[in-house]
Write a protein that holds these residues in place. Sequence first.
Motif, PDB file in Angstrom:
ATOM      1  N   TYR A   1       0.754  -1.302  -0.074  1.00  0.00           N
ATOM      2  CA  TYR A   1      -0.003  -0.043  -0.042  1.00  0.00           C
ATOM      3  C   TYR A   1       0.868   1.130  -0.132  1.00  0.00           C
TER       4      TYR A   1
ATOM      5  N   ASP B   1       0.743   4.366  -2.325  1.00  0.00           N
ATOM      6  CA  ASP B   1       0.591   5.809  -1.749  1.00  0.00           C
ATOM      7  C   ASP B   1       1.455   6.082  -0.644  1.00  0.00           C
TER       8      ASP B   1
ATOM      9  N   SER C   1      -2.049  13.490   0.487  1.00  0.00           N
ATOM     10  CA  SER C   1      -3.055  12.482   0.045  1.00  0.00           C
ATOM     11  C   SER C   1      -4.273  12.175   0.847  1.00  0.00           C
TER      12      SER C   1
ATOM     13  N   ALA D   1      -7.864   9.644   1.185  1.00  0.00           N
ATOM     14  CA  ALA D   1      -8.446   8.594   0.817  1.00  0.00           C
ATOM     15  C   ALA D   1     -10.135   8.380   1.304  1.00  0.00           C
TER      16      ALA D   1
ATOM     17  N   GLY E   1     -12.972   5.049   1.500  1.00  0.00           N
ATOM     18  CA  GLY E   1     -13.363   3.704   1.153  1.00  0.00           C
ATOM     19  C   GLY E   1     -14.201   3.206   2.349  1.00  0.00           C
TER      20      GLY E   1
ATOM     21  N   LYS F   1      -8.588  10.027  -3.037  1.00  0.00           N
ATOM     22  CA  LYS F   1      -8.380   9.000  -4.058  1.00  0.00           C
ATOM     23  C   LYS F   1      -9.458   7.774  -3.476  1.00  0.00           C
ATOM     24  N   GLN F   2     -10.090   7.106  -4.403  1.00  0.00           N
ATOM     25  CA  GLN F   2     -10.780   6.080  -3.648  1.00  0.00           C
ATOM     26  C   GLN F   2     -10.216   4.703  -3.446  1.00  0.00           C
ATOM     27  N   ILE F   3     -10.075   4.018  -2.689  1.00  0.00           N
ATOM     28  CA  ILE F   3      -9.721   2.561  -2.457  1.00  0.00           C
ATOM     29  C   ILE F   3     -10.794   1.658  -2.309  1.00  0.00           C
TER      30      ILE F   3
ATOM     31  N   ALA G   1      -7.922  -2.377   1.813  1.00  0.00           N
ATOM     32  CA  ALA G   1      -7.650  -1.972   0.349  1.00  0.00           C
ATOM     33  C   ALA G   1      -6.449  -2.531  -0.546  1.00  0.00           C
TER      34      ALA G   1
ATOM     35  N   ILE H   1      -6.395   1.363  -5.735  1.00  0.00           N
ATOM     36  CA  ILE H   1      -6.244   2.722  -5.178  1.00  0.00           C
ATOM     37  C   ILE H   1      -5.841   3.508  -6.634  1.00  0.00           C
ATOM     38  N   HIS H   2      -6.415   4.704  -6.624  1.00  0.00           N
ATOM     39  CA  HIS H   2      -5.988   5.903  -7.658  1.00  0.00           C
ATOM     40  C   HIS H   2      -4.761   6.232  -7.499  1.00  0.00           C
TER      41      HIS H   2
END
Length: 653
Positions: free
Chosen positions: A228, A232, A355, A357, A359, A379-381, A390, A393-394
Motif C-alpha cells: 500500500y 501511496d 493524499s 482516501a 473507502g 483517491k478512492q480505495i 484496500a 487505489i487511484h
Amino acid sequence: MARKRNQKTTPDYADIGRFDTFPKLLAYNARTYPTEVVMREKDFGIWNAFTFADYQRKVRQYALGLRALGIQRGDCVGLLGANRPEWVWGEVAAHAIGATSLGIYKDVLGEEAAYLIQYAEITAIICEDEEQVDKLLELGDDIASVRVIVYCDPRGMRKYDDPRLISEEDLCARGDALDQAEPGLYEAEVEKGQGDDVTILCTTSGTTSKPKLAMLQSAPFLRHCLDYLHADPKCPGDDYVSVLPLPWIMEQVYVVGQQLIARNVVNFVEDEETTMADLREIGPTFVLLAPRVWESIAAEIRARMMDSTPFKRFMYDLGTKIGLKALEQKRRSWFADAILFRALRDRYGFSFLTSAATGGAAMGPETFKFFHAMGVPLKQIYGQTELSGAYTIHRSDDIDPETVGIAFDQAEVRIDRPDEQGVGEIVGRSQGMFLGYYRNEDATNADKRDGWMYTGDAGYIDKRTGHLVVIDRVKDLANTSTGVRFSPQYIENKLKFSPFIAEAVILGRDLPYLAAMICIRWSIVSKWAEQKNIAFTNYTNLSARPEVYALLRDEVERVNETLPEAQRIRKFLLLYKELDPDDGELTRTRKVRRGVIAERYAREIEAIYADRDAIDVDTTITFQDGSTARIQTQLRVETLLPPDDPTTRQAAE
C-alpha cells in the motif's frame, strides 16, 4: 499548532522481512529512533506527544501486566473504546505475549458485545472508561470467559468492586514488577512470535448476518501495508488524524501497520465533537475518511452557504461552477482557488494534504468531483477485511471519479463470469490474504477458493483505463417486474449528495417501478426550518412537515434528471427516524442492511406500491442506552411521476 512540514520525498521503510511482527518492528524502531514522536493525543485542549520509546515502554508494561494476570499465548484480548493510544498499546501488547486481539466498536450494544466476546472466547478486555465497563458488567454470565477487565480512565470507577476490574495504572505496575522479577521475559516472548501466527481477529461488515471474524497474520498484513505504501507513499513525520473506528480494518492499516513501517505520526482527537477543529489544528498530510464523512463535510459547506450573505452565496456558486468546469478539463482554476477553495481547505484542515482516501462504501461521483475541484487529492480505495483492507487505489496522476483505481503492485483483481457488458463478480487477492474465518470453515471455503477472495461485489474493468469499477453487491443488483435493471447503491449515492439527505434506500426489486425511503439530515434540515420559521419539535415531527416534503421533492427531482427514464424514482417517503446501527439497519461502517430494512419497513413499502397516500405508524425504537420510545405518526407518500408512466415501459422495452 504550526510546524515545519515534512520535506522528505524518499520514504525509508523498515525491513519487515526481518521484523515480521508488530512487537518486533516496534522494538526495532524504539532502538533506532527512540526520540521520534509517533503519536499525539489531545486531552483537555493540550496535545500530548509520545515517542517510540514511550510506545515501547507502554507496550512492555501492558504485555507483562497481562502476563502477570494469567493471560497466556493463544488467548484473545479484546479492545473496547474510542481511538486512543491505549487501544494501540493494548493490541501490540497482546501480540507480544502471543495472544490475538479483537477490536470491538465502542458503540456496540450489549448483545453484540456478548456475541463477539463469547465467539472469540476473550479472556481480557482493555476498556476506555466507565461507560464501556458498565456495558460489560451488565452482561454478567454472558461473558464468562472474561477474567480481566482493564479500564484506562479511572473517573467514576471507585464505586465498583468486581474482582475482574483493574486500572491501567495497576496493570502497568504489575508489568514493571514482573519485568524486575524476570528480566528478559518480554524480549523472549516477543522473539517467540512468528510472522505466520494469527494475531488479529477482525470483524467483517456483516451486511447480511452477524459479523464473521477474519484471521489475519502479522507478516502477510505487514507485507500488504508495505505494498500500500508503495502505491501511496507516506514518510516519517507525516501527520495522520485517526478518525475512523480502530476495529475497522483500514484504521488498523493506517494506525498500526503503516505507522510502524513508515514512522508517520498518528494524532488522536479529544472527542468526536471536536474532530474537525482538531483536524484543522494538526493540518494532516494524509487522511482516510469514510464516504459518509466526506458527504457530511460537503453538506455542511453547502448548509453554511445557506446562512451567508447573498454576495458570499454568489461567490460560492461562481467558484464552484468554475472549479468543476476546470476539473472537467483536467486542470485547476486559480481564480476559483482564490475566491473560494483556498479558504475552504484552510477551514477544514486540508491545506497540507498530499493524499486523501475514502473507502468502506461507495461514494457518489458528485461528492468526489467537488473535493477534487476544492484541491483535495482524494483517491478512492477498494478492498475487504479478508484481504487486509484496500488493494486498489487511484494513482496520483490517474484519477477517475467513477472508479476505484487499479490494483497494488502485489495484488490482483479479475472479474468472474462476466456478462455481455463485462459485469461480473469481483475476485481479488493480495499479500494480506486472510487465513480463514475463525471457527467457520464453511464460510471460509465459500469465500476463499484457489487463493482468491470471492468478494460478492459486482463490477467490471474499464477497458479504456484499466480501472476497477464497483457497481454494487451482486445480490443487491435488481430488476423491476418490468425488466428494468438497476443498482440501488448508485442511485442512493446520488441522493446523498444533497445536503438535506442523510440516508436513502432505493426500492424496486421485483416491483413495478423505483421508489425511495429517505432520512433527512437533521442538523441541516432543522437549520433550514428555523430560517423559514417552520415550527417543529423533533426529528419525527420535522420529517412529516409538508414544507420539508416540498424541499426533498426538489432534491429527488434534481437527481431524477440525471437518471435514465426507466430508473427514475416514482415515489418517496420520509422516514420518521434515522437509520441506525443500534437497530440493525446499518452495519457499524454505515452500510445498509437491506434484508433488515425490507422486513422492518414492510408496511411502509407495501403502502408505497399499494398507491396509498399515507400510512399510520405506531412503533417503538431503541436508543443506545437501551431505553425505548414509542413513535406515533403518519407518513405521507409523495408521488413524483405516475407509476404507470409510459416511459417506464418504453425504456424497459
